[in-house]
Design a protein around this motif. Sequence first.
Motif, PDB file in Angstrom:
ATOM      1  N   MET A   1      14.316  10.798  -5.591  1.00 53.43           N
ATOM      2  CA  MET A   1      14.091   9.384  -5.287  1.00 53.43           C
ATOM      3  C   MET A   1      13.814   8.613  -6.575  1.00 53.43           C
ATOM      4  O   MET A   1      13.061   9.096  -7.415  1.00 53.43           O
ATOM      5  N   SER A   2      14.497   7.483  -6.652  1.00 58.83           N
ATOM      6  CA  SER A   2      14.280   6.706  -7.877  1.00 58.83           C
ATOM      7  C   SER A   2      12.837   6.201  -7.936  1.00 58.83           C
ATOM      8  O   SER A   2      12.227   5.889  -6.923  1.00 58.83           O
ATOM      9  N   ASP A   3      12.309   6.123  -9.143  1.00 60.25           N
ATOM     10  CA  ASP A   3      10.923   5.667  -9.267  1.00 60.25           C
ATOM     11  C   ASP A   3      10.843   4.193  -9.622  1.00 60.25           C
ATOM     12  O   ASP A   3       9.788   3.684  -9.915  1.00 60.25           O
ATOM     13  N   LEU A   4      11.988   3.497  -9.621  1.00 64.01           N
ATOM     14  CA  LEU A   4      11.946   2.062  -9.913  1.00 64.01           C
ATOM     15  C   LEU A   4      12.790   1.299  -8.893  1.00 64.01           C
ATOM     16  O   LEU A   4      13.920   1.667  -8.609  1.00 64.01           O
ATOM     17  N   THR A  28      -2.343  -3.650  -4.215  1.00 62.80           N
ATOM     18  CA  THR A  28      -1.933  -2.477  -4.994  1.00 62.80           C
ATOM     19  C   THR A  28      -2.722  -2.399  -6.299  1.00 62.80           C
ATOM     20  O   THR A  28      -2.403  -1.637  -7.186  1.00 62.80           O
ATOM     21  N   LYS A  29      -3.733  -3.255  -6.411  1.00 59.29           N
ATOM     22  CA  LYS A  29      -4.628  -3.268  -7.588  1.00 59.29           C
ATOM     23  C   LYS A  29      -3.853  -3.465  -8.884  1.00 59.29           C
ATOM     24  O   LYS A  29      -4.115  -2.818  -9.897  1.00 59.29           O
ATOM     25  N   ALA A  73      10.396 -15.618 -12.690  1.00 59.32           N
ATOM     26  CA  ALA A  73       9.423 -14.792 -13.396  1.00 59.32           C
ATOM     27  C   ALA A  73       9.551 -13.371 -12.872  1.00 59.32           C
ATOM     28  O   ALA A  73       9.724 -13.165 -11.676  1.00 59.32           O
ATOM     29  N   TYR A  74       9.496 -12.423 -13.764  1.00 53.18           N
ATOM     30  CA  TYR A  74       9.540 -11.038 -13.343  1.00 53.18           C
ATOM     31  C   TYR A  74       8.124 -10.476 -13.363  1.00 53.18           C
ATOM     32  O   TYR A  74       7.423 -10.588 -14.349  1.00 53.18           O
ATOM     33  N   ARG A  75       7.698  -9.943 -12.225  1.00 51.55           N
ATOM     34  CA  ARG A  75       6.368  -9.336 -12.141  1.00 51.55           C
ATOM     35  C   ARG A  75       6.537  -7.835 -11.976  1.00 51.55           C
ATOM     36  O   ARG A  75       7.445  -7.387 -11.287  1.00 51.55           O
ATOM     37  N   TYR A  76       5.632  -7.113 -12.593  1.00 52.23           N
ATOM     38  CA  TYR A  76       5.695  -5.661 -12.549  1.00 52.23           C
ATOM     39  C   TYR A  76       4.480  -5.158 -11.809  1.00 52.23           C
ATOM     40  O   TYR A  76       3.382  -5.610 -12.059  1.00 52.23           O
ATOM     41  N   PHE A  77       4.676  -4.273 -10.863  1.00 54.29           N
ATOM     42  CA  PHE A  77       3.524  -3.589 -10.285  1.00 54.29           C
ATOM     43  C   PHE A  77       3.943  -2.176  -9.911  1.00 54.29           C
ATOM     44  O   PHE A  77       5.146  -1.865  -9.890  1.00 54.29           O
ATOM     45  N   ALA A  78       2.965  -1.347  -9.704  1.00 53.66           N
ATOM     46  CA  ALA A  78       3.276   0.062  -9.486  1.00 53.66           C
ATOM     47  C   ALA A  78       2.286   0.681  -8.528  1.00 53.66           C
ATOM     48  O   ALA A  78       1.145   0.241  -8.414  1.00 53.66           O
ATOM     49  N   THR A  79       2.766   1.678  -7.797  1.00 56.61           N
ATOM     50  CA  THR A  79       1.904   2.514  -6.972  1.00 56.61           C
ATOM     51  C   THR A  79       2.157   3.946  -7.454  1.00 56.61           C
ATOM     52  O   THR A  79       3.076   4.155  -8.248  1.00 56.61           O
ATOM     53  N   PRO A  80       1.370   4.902  -6.968  1.00 58.04           N
ATOM     54  CA  PRO A  80       1.648   6.284  -7.406  1.00 58.04           C
ATOM     55  C   PRO A  80       3.070   6.726  -7.062  1.00 58.04           C
ATOM     56  O   PRO A  80       3.606   7.629  -7.682  1.00 58.04           O
ATOM     57  N   LYS A  81       3.691   6.083  -6.070  1.00 60.74           N
ATOM     58  CA  LYS A  81       5.021   6.532  -5.638  1.00 60.74           C
ATOM     59  C   LYS A  81       6.169   5.891  -6.410  1.00 60.74           C
ATOM     60  O   LYS A  81       7.231   6.471  -6.578  1.00 60.74           O
ATOM     61  N   ARG A  82       5.990   4.642  -6.847  1.00 56.10           N
ATOM     62  CA  ARG A  82       7.128   3.930  -7.410  1.00 56.10           C
ATOM     63  C   ARG A  82       6.654   2.748  -8.252  1.00 56.10           C
ATOM     64  O   ARG A  82       5.555   2.229  -8.032  1.00 56.10           O
ATOM     65  N   SER A  83       7.522   2.308  -9.180  1.00 58.72           N
ATOM     66  CA  SER A  83       7.256   1.066  -9.912  1.00 58.72           C
ATOM     67  C   SER A  83       8.195  -0.005  -9.374  1.00 58.72           C
ATOM     68  O   SER A  83       9.292   0.294  -8.891  1.00 58.72           O
TER      69      SER A  83
END
Length: 446
Positions: A1-4, A28-29, A73-83
């Motif tokens: 599974m892709s991570d992004l 997602t903090k 605007a590009y926002r970045y966030f991540a969880t343990p499973k994916r960015s």
Amino acid sequence: MSDLLRLATAGSVDDGKSTLVGRLLYDTKSVLADTLDAVHRASADRGLATPDLSLLVDGLRSEREQGITIDVAYRYFATPKRSFVLADTPGHVQYTRNTVTGASTAQLGVLLVDARKGVVEQTRRHAAVLALLGVPRLVLAVNKIDLVDYDEVTFARIAKEFTAHATALGFVEDTVVEIPVSALAGDNVVERSTNTPWYSGPTLLEHLETVPVDADPHDAPFRFPVQHVIRPRTAEHPDYRGYAGQVAAGTVRVGDAVAVLPTGLSSTVAGIDTADGPLDEAAAGQSVTLLLEHDLDISRGDLVAGGEPPRVTDEFEATVCWLAEKALTPGARVLVKHGTRTVQAIVTELRNRFDEQRLSSTDSPDSLVLNEIGQVVVRTAEPVPVDDYTHNRRTGAFLVIDAADGSTLAAGLVGAPLPVLDGVDADAGGGSSAQTDSHALVSPGP
Ligand SMILES: Nc1nc2c(ncn2[C@@H]2O[C@H](COP(=O)(O)OP(=O)(O)OP(=O)(O)O)[C@@H](O)[C@H]2O)c(=O)[nH]1
């Protein structure tokens, strides 16, 4: 599974997009503590009992809006499973322009509706634009479900209507998902809600974390529009000649055979330089300087290409999304900006105009006006290397620019990726021919 996963949001004004994006970042903090403090303080100052999460998004946005032509605007966030990379586009009048810009690289579109209003004209238009741009998957967030008392029947009605429209646009069934959410209260955004016991599907975040991600631009043939030719002519490096730019698609390695277009000269990659030192390989999105084995006549605007080369032509069909107040009429003289090259061009023909409300099209229209989508023929003053948009979403896209004042007139997609939808009744959910014709639109491409 892709991570992004790259996603784009779209919704009409006040549907709650900022609140939803704020809620995703918050739950997602993904928000810095000092930013959060500022939001808590501002909310308290306004006498609000709960923090206004839209401030996380709108607080930044107001600064950006001043004087910026294309505003994503590009926002970045991540969880343990994916960015996640989220293209956040404001929902004001210029919505189509922003949606086009934000969604052209998205692998999933999140559309918002207000549960009280259901599917509206802009929802249909956004879904059509996302289909056109080849975004392979859609989520409909039926927001403000709290304001219809978490009513299952209302949700089911909206979901059914939206599925019918999306299917007619060529989205196949399991690529479209509807989720009842309250961005304000947090229901089904990250946390599963006890207010919707009748809903057994995933929360928005669960869906985003697990949805299959379709073909990555890294898999496409290598494309590198040359931004600058670097020729320092120092005593130390008397022969250095590098080509600086950003890899638009695919991957390149030292030793790869490449073609330089439009001239068609060929060479081999001798080196890949960056500010941090040389690389063996560079991929889509990276800014590098390419060194070639042969001393070729290459200038800004040329395209270095690997794999199956793009077509070099001075006339091509395209689908344009017209973004300007002044109308497009046949014979219009414009500039076409494609990669790092800008050329003079004429829109010689308007072939048709797409009506995304009725899912039909009109042949040979007299004009295209603001926010209209249609197929045209473009003739350029000099040959340009073009990929079809359905094969390469990055190098198959271009901008139409006003030669007089430099403003953006349209976003264009090379080829004719517009479904032939005549005769399809939007309410009936589309006929089989429309599904077949437009299916290619939403396939992930190479
Ligand atoms: N009751 C309720 N109100 C909501 C919900 N989501 C957003 N709102 C409210 O709806 C209003 C509009 O929300 P925004 O997030 O600013 O809307 P938007 O779509 O981002 O608007 P623009 O950014 O101006 O395009 C605000 O007053 C929000 O507090 C929800 O799920 N339930």
